[in-house]
Design a protein around this motif. Structure first.
Motif, PDB file in Angstrom:
ATOM      1  N   LEU A 270      12.562  23.655  42.104  1.00 23.70           N
ATOM      2  CA  LEU A 270      11.473  23.629  41.126  1.00 23.70           C
ATOM      3  C   LEU A 270      11.979  23.672  39.688  1.00 23.70           C
ATOM      4  O   LEU A 270      11.255  23.278  38.772  1.00 23.70           O
ATOM      5  N   SER A 271      13.198  24.119  39.481  1.00 24.34           N
ATOM      6  CA  SER A 271      13.722  24.216  38.109  1.00 24.34           C
ATOM      7  C   SER A 271      13.937  22.834  37.481  1.00 24.34           C
ATOM      8  O   SER A 271      13.396  22.559  36.401  1.00 24.34           O
ATOM      9  N   PRO A 272      14.686  21.917  38.081  1.00 28.85           N
ATOM     10  CA  PRO A 272      14.764  20.575  37.493  1.00 28.85           C
ATOM     11  C   PRO A 272      13.420  19.856  37.488  1.00 28.85           C
ATOM     12  O   PRO A 272      13.177  18.983  36.651  1.00 28.85           O
ATOM     13  N   ARG A 273      12.529  20.249  38.397  1.00 32.43           N
ATOM     14  CA  ARG A 273      11.202  19.634  38.413  1.00 32.43           C
ATOM     15  C   ARG A 273      10.408  19.968  37.151  1.00 32.43           C
ATOM     16  O   ARG A 273       9.461  19.262  36.801  1.00 32.43           O
ATOM     17  N   GLN A 274      10.798  21.019  36.437  1.00 34.32           N
ATOM     18  CA  GLN A 274      10.109  21.356  35.188  1.00 34.32           C
ATOM     19  C   GLN A 274      10.272  20.273  34.137  1.00 34.32           C
ATOM     20  O   GLN A 274       9.406  20.094  33.270  1.00 34.32           O
ATOM     21  N   VAL A 275      11.366  19.519  34.222  1.00 30.32           N
ATOM     22  CA  VAL A 275      11.576  18.426  33.268  1.00 30.32           C
ATOM     23  C   VAL A 275      11.579  17.061  33.965  1.00 30.32           C
ATOM     24  O   VAL A 275      11.666  16.026  33.304  1.00 30.32           O
ATOM     25  N   LEU A 276      11.476  17.065  35.293  1.00 26.90           N
ATOM     26  CA  LEU A 276      11.357  15.833  36.074  1.00 26.90           C
ATOM     27  C   LEU A 276      10.133  15.956  36.993  1.00 26.90           C
ATOM     28  O   LEU A 276      10.252  15.876  38.220  1.00 26.90           O
ATOM     29  N   PRO A 277       8.952  16.147  36.425  1.00 30.31           N
ATOM     30  CA  PRO A 277       7.782  16.496  37.239  1.00 30.31           C
ATOM     31  C   PRO A 277       7.311  15.408  38.192  1.00 30.31           C
ATOM     32  O   PRO A 277       6.563  15.701  39.128  1.00 30.31           O
TER      33      PRO A 277
ATOM     34  N   LEU B 100      18.361  30.939  31.603  1.00 27.82           N
ATOM     35  CA  LEU B 100      19.315  31.384  30.578  1.00 27.82           C
ATOM     36  C   LEU B 100      19.351  30.478  29.356  1.00 27.82           C
ATOM     37  O   LEU B 100      19.622  30.940  28.238  1.00 27.82           O
ATOM     38  N   HIS B 101      19.081  29.186  29.546  1.00 22.22           N
ATOM     39  CA  HIS B 101      19.262  28.239  28.447  1.00 22.22           C
ATOM     40  C   HIS B 101      17.996  27.491  28.052  1.00 22.22           C
ATOM     41  O   HIS B 101      17.976  26.852  26.995  1.00 22.22           O
ATOM     42  N   GLY B 102      16.976  27.516  28.892  1.00 24.71           N
ATOM     43  CA  GLY B 102      15.709  26.879  28.533  1.00 24.71           C
ATOM     44  C   GLY B 102      15.599  25.440  28.999  1.00 24.71           C
ATOM     45  O   GLY B 102      16.577  24.799  29.401  1.00 24.71           O
ATOM     46  N   ALA B 103      14.372  24.923  28.909  1.00 21.35           N
ATOM     47  CA  ALA B 103      14.067  23.589  29.422  1.00 21.35           C
ATOM     48  C   ALA B 103      14.777  22.482  28.640  1.00 21.35           C
ATOM     49  O   ALA B 103      15.212  21.483  29.222  1.00 21.35           O
ATOM     50  N   ASP B 104      14.891  22.629  27.328  1.00 20.30           N
ATOM     51  CA  ASP B 104      15.537  21.573  26.535  1.00 20.30           C
ATOM     52  C   ASP B 104      16.995  21.406  26.920  1.00 20.30           C
ATOM     53  O   ASP B 104      17.495  20.281  27.049  1.00 20.30           O
ATOM     54  N   ALA B 105      17.695  22.531  27.114  1.00 20.31           N
ATOM     55  CA  ALA B 105      19.099  22.457  27.511  1.00 20.31           C
ATOM     56  C   ALA B 105      19.226  21.881  28.917  1.00 20.31           C
ATOM     57  O   ALA B 105      20.129  21.075  29.190  1.00 20.31           O
ATOM     58  N   LEU B 106      18.304  22.247  29.803  1.00 17.47           N
ATOM     59  CA  LEU B 106      18.326  21.701  31.155  1.00 17.47           C
ATOM     60  C   LEU B 106      18.080  20.201  31.133  1.00 17.47           C
ATOM     61  O   LEU B 106      18.743  19.434  31.849  1.00 17.47           O
ATOM     62  N   ARG B 107      17.160  19.772  30.289  1.00 16.34           N
ATOM     63  CA  ARG B 107      16.873  18.342  30.151  1.00 16.34           C
ATOM     64  C   ARG B 107      18.134  17.591  29.709  1.00 16.34           C
ATOM     65  O   ARG B 107      18.445  16.511  30.230  1.00 16.34           O
TER      66      ARG B 107
ATOM     67  N   ARG C 230      12.452   6.524  33.939  1.00 15.70           N
ATOM     68  CA  ARG C 230      11.303   6.622  34.834  1.00 15.70           C
ATOM     69  C   ARG C 230      10.750   8.033  34.977  1.00 15.70           C
ATOM     70  O   ARG C 230       9.542   8.241  35.056  1.00 15.70           O
ATOM     71  N   PHE C 231      11.654   9.018  35.013  1.00 15.58           N
ATOM     72  CA  PHE C 231      11.235  10.363  35.389  1.00 15.58           C
ATOM     73  C   PHE C 231      11.402  11.451  34.323  1.00 15.58           C
ATOM     74  O   PHE C 231      10.688  12.459  34.353  1.00 15.58           O
ATOM     75  N   LEU C 232      12.343  11.294  33.409  1.00 15.04           N
ATOM     76  CA  LEU C 232      12.691  12.403  32.523  1.00 15.04           C
ATOM     77  C   LEU C 232      11.633  12.578  31.438  1.00 15.04           C
ATOM     78  O   LEU C 232      11.291  11.638  30.718  1.00 15.04           O
ATOM     79  N   MET C 233      11.138  13.810  31.301  1.00 12.22           N
ATOM     80  CA  MET C 233      10.155  14.132  30.261  1.00 12.22           C
ATOM     81  C   MET C 233      10.862  14.460  28.963  1.00 12.22           C
ATOM     82  O   MET C 233      11.890  15.128  28.958  1.00 12.22           O
ATOM     83  N   GLY C 234      10.265  14.039  27.864  1.00  6.98           N
ATOM     84  CA  GLY C 234      10.769  14.442  26.557  1.00  6.98           C
ATOM     85  C   GLY C 234      11.939  13.613  26.080  1.00  6.98           C
ATOM     86  O   GLY C 234      12.468  12.766  26.758  1.00  6.98           O
TER      87      GLY C 234
END
Length: 345
Positions: free
Chosen positions: A244-251, A320-327, A341-345
């Motif tokens: 679910l963590s990568p899904r936060q930026v790849l919904p 630890l690093h937030g959604a922007d860093a994960l993105r 196709r999938f990446l938000m932001g």
């Protein structure tokens, strides 16, 4: 529990029939000397009626479902409403409700007291548990996920919440009741084959303080907890929170949680799959599962790409690093077509 003991317990519950109905059949209401509800699993409606007082028609606590012709007593109500499998669990819950001492273990007993035709941990039991659970939003399960920085829950229908999920440390210990996040394990056709439970603290702030707060039941091998329907692309990982963590930026990317490294390695692929992302955990078991899954995908002509976190897993990265860093981390690892196709932001 001997039949005579079961009969006595049902009789005691019958003397408290209305209180039992209010506790376990809360979707219903009283109408005269009966409690009306949709069915014994506490669905809204009026087809099932429970007798609240002794009468010429029978004793208090007996019920009949006019839609199905099913009938039974209040022990059946407790069993069905809570999705219990073993009869000793039903008896223990009945004693808890009646504030009676727990029954002494019998010197001789049948091997198991199971619901007829239903094995412990069976797919049928898992489907019943999931059906009794409620949608995730505004529950302790949502609070728990939020504490793990997982806040985007749109479209997550594979997870539900059960406020009174039974937990037994082992067969010799008494049953405990904890809230739980319940996940449906499904096969490639979408049919539920199992369930996974994460027992939670009473305020949802963490997992419950029990020895094994995560357990699965049913038929798991090759299947998983699915977030979106896989077509040509799928991302697969071990744990629910890890996925679910990568899904936060790849919904919109279809994802699957296999629930363990061994089950991840055995994941079955849909016939339409062309590219597989393996969501890696940084540990030896995770590396082994990744290598096995990538090799099997390659043998079938499926492009396989490993997604590697900075920390131990992607939930660590998110917290630890937030959604922007994960993105940013994922952007460097996705296929260019999937990034657009999938990446938000």
């Amino acid at each position: 529990m001997a039949p005579r003991q079961a009969s006595e317990l049902a009789h005691r519950l019958g003397r408290e029939a209305e209180a039992v109905c209010r506790e376990y059949l809360s979707a219903g209401r009283r109408a005269g000397n009966y409690w009306l509800v949709g069915d014994v699993r506490n669905t809204s409606g009026r087809s099932l009626y429970v007798r609240l007082k002794d009468s010429a028609k029978g004793p208090a606590g007996k019920w009949t479902d006019s839609a199905t012709a099913e009938h039974g007593d209040l022990l059946d109500v407790i069993r069905e409403a809570l999705g219990l499998v073993e009869f000793k669990d039903v008896a223990e819950e009945a004693h808890r409700f009646l504030s009676l001492p727990h029954p002494e273990p019998e010197k001789t007993r049948m091997p198991t007291g199971r619901v007829p035709g239903m094995a412990v941990g069976s797919p049928e039991a898992s489907r019943r548990l999931f059906a009794m659970s409620k949608p995730l939003p505004s529950t302790l399960a949502a609070i728990y996920l939020s504490g793990r920085a997982i806040t985007s829950l749109e479209g997550i229908t594979a997870l539900r919440y059960h406020s009174r999920c039974y937990y037994r440390p082992d067969e010799h210990s008494p049953t405990e009741i904890w809230p739980a996040m319940v996940a449906a394990v499904t096969d490639l056709s979408g049919r539920q084959t199992g369930a996974h439970r994460t027992w939670l603290a009473l305020d949802g702030s963490a997992k419950a303080p029990v020895e094994t707060p995560r357990r699965a039941m049913g038929d798991l091998l090759g299947h998983g907890v699915r977030f979106g329907a896989a077509g040509d692309v799928l991302a697969a990982g071990e744990g629910i929170e890890t996925v679910l963590s990568p899904r936060q930026v790849l919904p919109h990317m279809p994802m699957l949680a296999a629930l363990s490294a061994a089950h991840l390695a055995a994941t079955l692929f849909p016939a339409t799959l062309r590219r597989l992302y393996v969501i890696r955990d940084r540990d030896p078991a995770g590396d082994s599962a990744r290598d096995s899954l990538i090799a099997r995908a390659a043998s079938l002509g499926i492009e396989a790409i490993s997604l590697t976190p900075v920390e131990g897993d992607f939930n660590d990265d998110l917290r630890l690093h937030g959604a922007d860093a994960l993105r940013a981390v994922l952007k460097d690892q996705l296929h260019p077509d999937d990034m657009r196709r999938f990446l938000m932001g």
